[in-house]
Write an enzyme that holds these catalytic residues in place. Sequence first.
Site, PDB file in Angstrom:
ATOM      1  CE  LYS A 202      -0.237   5.092  -1.773  1.00 40.11           C
ATOM      2  NZ  LYS A 202      -1.336   4.620  -2.548  1.00 40.11           N
TER       3      LYS A 202
ATOM      4  CG  HIS B  98      -5.798  -2.491   1.279  1.00 42.02           C
ATOM      5  ND1 HIS B  98      -5.183  -2.102   0.117  1.00 42.02           N
ATOM      6  CD2 HIS B  98      -5.216  -1.774   2.275  1.00 42.02           C
ATOM      7  CE1 HIS B  98      -4.280  -1.176   0.398  1.00 42.02           C
ATOM      8  NE2 HIS B  98      -4.274  -0.955   1.703  1.00 42.02           N
TER       9      HIS B  98
ATOM     10  CB  SER C 294      -0.964  -0.055   1.183  1.00 38.13           C
ATOM     11  OG  SER C 294      -2.115   0.655   0.865  1.00 38.13           O
TER      12      SER C 294
ATOM     13  CD1 TRP D 183      -8.165   3.168  -1.093  1.00 37.74           C
ATOM     14  CD2 TRP D 183      -9.857   4.419  -1.835  1.00 37.74           C
ATOM     15  NE1 TRP D 183      -7.946   4.460  -0.677  1.00 37.74           N
ATOM     16  CE2 TRP D 183      -8.970   5.256  -1.120  1.00 37.74           C
ATOM     17  CE3 TRP D 183     -11.007   4.997  -2.400  1.00 37.74           C
ATOM     18  CZ2 TRP D 183      -9.182   6.624  -0.938  1.00 37.74           C
ATOM     19  CZ3 TRP D 183     -11.213   6.361  -2.232  1.00 37.74           C
ATOM     20  CH2 TRP D 183     -10.307   7.151  -1.511  1.00 37.74           C
TER      21      TRP D 183
HETATM   22  C1  GCU Z   1      -5.255   4.707   2.325  1.00 42.98           C
HETATM   23  C2  GCU Z   1      -4.788   5.479   1.111  1.00 42.98           C
HETATM   24  C3  GCU Z   1      -4.089   4.571   0.098  1.00 42.98           C
HETATM   25  C4  GCU Z   1      -3.039   3.737   0.780  1.00 42.98           C
HETATM   26  C5  GCU Z   1      -3.631   3.006   1.960  1.00 42.98           C
HETATM   27  C6  GCU Z   1      -2.633   2.181   2.786  1.00 42.98           C
HETATM   28  O1  GCU Z   1      -6.328   3.892   1.969  1.00 42.98           O
HETATM   29  O2  GCU Z   1      -5.878   6.141   0.546  1.00 42.98           O
HETATM   30  O3  GCU Z   1      -3.500   5.333  -0.934  1.00 42.98           O
HETATM   31  O4  GCU Z   1      -2.458   2.864  -0.155  1.00 42.98           O
HETATM   32  O5  GCU Z   1      -4.218   3.935   2.847  1.00 42.98           O
HETATM   33  O6  GCU Z   1      -1.472   2.557   2.871  1.00 42.98           O
HETATM   34  O7  GCU Z   1      -3.053   1.159   3.361  1.00 42.98           O
END
Ligand code: GCU
Length: 388
Positions: free
Chosen positions: A228, A366, A224, A315
């Site tokens: 990134k 997720h 997540s 998402w």
């Molecule tokens: C939030 C955010 C995402 C990210 C996520 C995470 O949902 O909007 O962009 O990837 O957190 O880090 O679990």
Amino acid sequence: YAQKTDKFMGEIVNYDETTVPKYNLPDLLKNPKGERVKNISTWEKKRRPEILSLFEENIYGTMPSKFDSLNFKITNEKADAMDGKAHLKEIEITAWNKGNSVSFPVVLFIPNKRTKPAPVFLLINNRGKRNTDPTRISKSTFWPAEMIIDSGYAIAAFHNADVAPDRKETYQNGILTQLFPEQLQKDNGMKAIGSWAWAASRVMDYFISDKDIDAKKVAIVGHSRGGKTALWAGAQDQRFAMVFNSCSGSTGASLARRKYGETVSLINKQFGHWFNNNYKKFSNNVDSLPVDQHMLIGLIAPRPVYTTNATQDRWADPYGSFLSSVNAKPIYDLYRQKVTLPKDMPQINRPIINSAIGYHFREGAHDLNVYDWTNFIRFANFNYAVKN
Ligand code: GCU
């Protein structure tokens, strides 16, 4: 069954494939003058640095290349950890710049059953230190260390918040204030994700100094926001041999221009402290971004990169991540690296492993779990074997 839109922070979130706007992706292989990159040398000398600086300038911020010194201290060591299966090293990394310093801990397990230095998976841990417990009293499927050791790899982790807290009020209180305060003065200065990626490179520096580790086989892993970061770290620092990103979504592997699930506008509103100030200019204007996220994957080429998504995580726009991977293929073609991604979205739980760009769309939430790690190992086994 599934809702086609949602409302969040005053915006409509799109989950309907039929209303994804038409878009043109910036061309990885064409420079701003419209000239086409035809060989590896032009890619490496001209186009690649150009794209890298576009990502620095417009999204993740500039990466400081210099600091005064670095120190590694083994704070704890156990040669017979995990019932004798692994050698535990806890390392404190300290970086100095202009009289100030920042220290952060790294946990590392190395398999004892081996004949050479071990390849390693390094996790950027964004979910709390409990996940990476060096005593192994607490175990987690987020970092299944025993399983990785059994498969012959070393496994390491550091905690992102140790170098830059993950909060918009305090993200500065780590390496930014201490080592690189000038970054905070500039609209293209890095913030939290840049800081976490910088730290990953310091762990890479450590690996080079550890003779039990094969520093040519360091894979960077993140989930997540950590995913990134793993992509950005892998794009920046070509010493990472492989990149694994789990559910990295917006400003990770997913294409910004699709406006499906989390958008640039929403991520800037909620998590503005991850990216530089310039990124905010694109919140309502993604089509003017000079890059899109397939180019981030392209920067990792020819090194193998693996992306995951989960069915319950719309998402993060799973299809948009798959499309990024597909659109990065031209660079891998340039290097004659075999990419076997299908044209259409792969079926659920059907990983694409025998490929320099890998992908799976997993059933479930997720998360980063044992299913994901199992396929990371398969992908690493395949790609390291191909190289040898
Ligand atoms: C939030 C955010 C995402 C990210 C996520 C995470 O949902 O909007 O962009 O990837 O957190 O880090 O679990």
